[in-house]
Design an enzyme around this catalytic site. Structure first.
Site, mmCIF file in Angstrom:
data_model
loop_
_atom_site.group_PDB
_atom_site.id
_atom_site.type_symbol
_atom_site.label_atom_id
_atom_site.label_comp_id
_atom_site.label_asym_id
_atom_site.label_seq_id
_atom_site.Cartn_x
_atom_site.Cartn_y
_atom_site.Cartn_z
ATOM 1 N N GLY A 36 0.842 -1.204 0.000
ATOM 2 C CA GLY A 36 0.000 0.000 0.000
ATOM 3 C C GLY A 36 0.875 1.251 0.000
ATOM 4 O O GLY A 36 0.645 2.201 -0.766
ATOM 5 N N HIS A 37 1.925 1.245 0.844
ATOM 6 C CA HIS A 37 2.842 2.398 0.882
ATOM 7 C C HIS A 37 3.555 2.553 -0.458
ATOM 8 O O HIS A 37 3.728 3.665 -0.957
ATOM 9 C CB HIS A 37 3.915 2.196 1.959
ATOM 10 C CG HIS A 37 3.405 2.213 3.361
ATOM 11 N ND1 HIS A 37 3.460 1.115 4.183
ATOM 12 C CD2 HIS A 37 2.833 3.194 4.089
ATOM 13 C CE1 HIS A 37 2.954 1.421 5.365
ATOM 14 N NE2 HIS A 37 2.562 2.669 5.338
ATOM 15 N N GLY A 148 -3.280 6.920 2.334
ATOM 16 C CA GLY A 148 -4.175 5.806 2.008
ATOM 17 C C GLY A 148 -5.566 6.012 2.600
ATOM 18 O O GLY A 148 -5.719 6.617 3.664
ATOM 19 N N SER A 187 0.576 -1.973 8.583
ATOM 20 C CA SER A 187 1.841 -2.347 9.225
ATOM 21 C C SER A 187 1.577 -3.237 10.427
ATOM 22 O O SER A 187 2.386 -4.093 10.775
ATOM 23 C CB SER A 187 2.598 -1.095 9.664
ATOM 24 O OG SER A 187 2.769 -0.252 8.553
ATOM 25 N N ARG A 188 0.429 -3.020 11.076
ATOM 26 C CA ARG A 188 0.114 -3.804 12.283
ATOM 27 C C ARG A 188 -0.188 -5.276 11.962
ATOM 28 O O ARG A 188 -0.128 -6.116 12.857
ATOM 29 C CB ARG A 188 -1.074 -3.199 13.022
ATOM 30 C CG ARG A 188 -0.715 -1.897 13.734
ATOM 31 C CD ARG A 188 -1.870 -1.394 14.568
ATOM 32 N NE ARG A 188 -1.523 -0.197 15.321
ATOM 33 C CZ ARG A 188 -1.598 1.030 14.849
ATOM 34 N NH1 ARG A 188 -2.013 1.240 13.613
ATOM 35 N NH2 ARG A 188 -1.247 2.066 15.586
#
Ligand code: PAF
Length: 282
Positions: A36-37, A148, A187-188
């Site tokens: 996504g990043h 996002g 990220s989590r």
């Protein structure tokens, strides 16, 4: 890719670069990068002459010390990933470099957007986000900045921050990136146990069903159905579900024509908090 730890050196470099370029694209992150990043970087690369990413785990936006302590940190891998999409510049400041001796947030008025959903459950979170994003904008002075839609409330708040502070920055929202099984990339996710990871796609399955139900059922009926999907679930605990107006982020009771709605959800898998949302059709 050029890497800067000090804001003065980054500012100097950007001042010099601006003599030869038209636009700077900026992708602020907290690291532990995923596709996504990278998609945000790719979007920024398409529209700007120079792309800056930042990695900074911002302490003032965490309302939970354990969440801050456990936030995944994978700098070396992040650098490789950023290089793989030809990011031009990375800013990786320390907490001291950003906050000096005073690790506190400024107070913001986002016209009430900050009091809905995440704001109700994460006290002070959006003051922390506002503080860091405004600071980074002042350092990087981008023309375009990319965020996002998974953090849709954050995106709307950053748009408000820019309008209220008359910052000459265009805020670009990018669609949610999902794993093959539908789980929104975050990220989590890296912290989920195998069992939690296996059941986490239920969140998006529920949202997709909500999208269908929105055509025929009332908000109360849908909310009750969602609650039942998580009731007594061994691994997932619903924190909130709501359907809200995309602009005001206020929960709805009745649908109005010409208004865009979105369903928002926050779920705990153990102590890991996962959020997601979906746009609804009127
Ligand atoms: O979305 C994030 O990763 C963070 O909230 C942000 C925008 C980088 C600010 O710390």
């Amino acid at each position: 890719m050029k890497i800067f730890k000090k804001q003065d050196q980054l500012k100097l470099f950007l001042e010099e670069s601006k003599k030869n370029i038209k636009s700077i694209g900026f992708v602020p992150t907290m690291g532990a990068l995923h596709h996504g990043h990278l998609f945000l970087i790719e979007q920024a690369k398409k529209k700007n002459d120079l792309v800056v990413a930042s990695i900074f785990v911002n302490p003032t936006q965490f309302n939970n010390q354990e969440d801050l302590d456990n936030y995944p940190k994978t700098l070396e891998k992040d650098i490789e990933l950023l290089e793989s999409v030809s990011c031009d510049v990375l800013f990786v400041p320390t907490v001291k470099e950003i906050y000096h001796e005073n690790v506190v947030s400024d107070k913001f008025d986002f016209d009430g957007l900050e009091n809905e959903m995440e704001g109700k459950f994460r006290a002070g979170h959006f003051n922390g986000v506002g503080t860091i994003v405004k600071t980074l904008f002042e350092i990087v002075t981008p023309n375009n900045a990319y965020f996002g839609e998974k953090d849709f409330q954050q995106l709307q708040i950053i748009k408000k921050l820019v309008v209220k502070n008359q910052l000459p920055i265009s805020i670009k929202g990018c669609a949610i990136f999902r794993e093959n099984d539908g789980l929104a990339m975050s990220s989590r996710n890296a912290r989920l146990t195998t069992e939690q990871r296996n059941v986490a796609p239920l969140i998006y399955k529920v949202l997709k069903k909500v999208k269908k139900k929105f055509q025929e059922e009332t908000f109360e009926e849908i909310a009750e159905w969602v609650e039942n999907q998580f009731k007594n679930h061994p691994f997932l605990q619903l924190e909130y579900f709501t359907i809200a107006d995309e602009k005001s982020l206020k929960s709805i009771n009745i649908k109005e024509i010409d208004t865009k709605y979105r369903a928002f959800i926050a779920v705990f898998a153990g102590n890991i908090r996962l959020i997601d949302n979906i746009q609804l059709k009127n």
